[in-house]
Enzyme design. Sequence first.
Site, mmCIF file in Angstrom:
data_model
loop_
_atom_site.group_PDB
_atom_site.id
_atom_site.type_symbol
_atom_site.label_atom_id
_atom_site.label_comp_id
_atom_site.label_asym_id
_atom_site.label_seq_id
_atom_site.Cartn_x
_atom_site.Cartn_y
_atom_site.Cartn_z
ATOM 1 N N CYS A 1 0.811 -1.226 0.000
ATOM 2 C CA CYS A 1 0.000 0.000 0.000
ATOM 3 C C CYS A 1 0.840 1.268 0.000
ATOM 4 C CB CYS A 1 -0.962 -0.019 1.183
ATOM 5 S SG CYS A 1 -0.171 -0.051 2.818
ATOM 6 N N HIS B 1 -1.723 0.901 7.185
ATOM 7 C CA HIS B 1 -2.306 0.785 5.839
ATOM 8 C C HIS B 1 -2.694 2.168 5.315
ATOM 9 C CE1 HIS B 1 -4.022 -1.307 2.468
ATOM 10 N NE2 HIS B 1 -5.181 -0.714 2.632
ATOM 11 N N HIS C 1 -6.225 0.661 -3.377
ATOM 12 C CA HIS C 1 -5.142 0.313 -2.457
ATOM 13 C C HIS C 1 -4.570 -1.047 -2.804
ATOM 14 C CE1 HIS C 1 -8.051 -1.820 0.564
ATOM 15 N NE2 HIS C 1 -8.680 -1.626 -0.567
#
Length: 170
Positions: free
Chosen positions: A62, A113, A125
């Site tokens: 990510c 994240h 993502h």
Amino acid sequence: DDSGEFAKLALYGRQGNRGTGYISNHAIKRSGEHYSDWVSLAEQFIATPYLWGGKSYKGLDCSGLIQLCLNAAGYAVPRDSGPQYRAMQDAQIKDKRAFTQFNRSDLLFWEGHVGVMLNERQLLHANAFHHCVASEPVQQAIARIAQSTGQPVAHIDGQQLLHVLPPVKS
């Protein structure tokens, strides 16, 4: 390519020259040129395999996706999501719009994240759930990720973001 639409590339591996390939000329940037729409560049990575710690042809994670695309647009961004959030926190949305009203290029951070909004509903993502870079409804992603790591911790304004990040050093 004789048409001038593609550039010929030499492909190398561990054993040296492994062959040739072609890339569209519009995908090539000259040294010092930057992408004007970093989110469009991120969209080109849809279906790229997910690889924790990855930022290569083998796969992306990510924060690697965000760093790669913002660097290509001329902005210096740390490698990992925690330092990325700290570098961008001055662009954080803290009013009633936070986590409810999204715009293209807004970033959402969770613990460990990060993802970028494609529009008011879709989050892009690199993630282990889909095993690749994927777009999905943001509310679906928030609900699923909440089950493992909790609710998002920051909503970064994508327009303000570009005013708080330093330029990439040439």
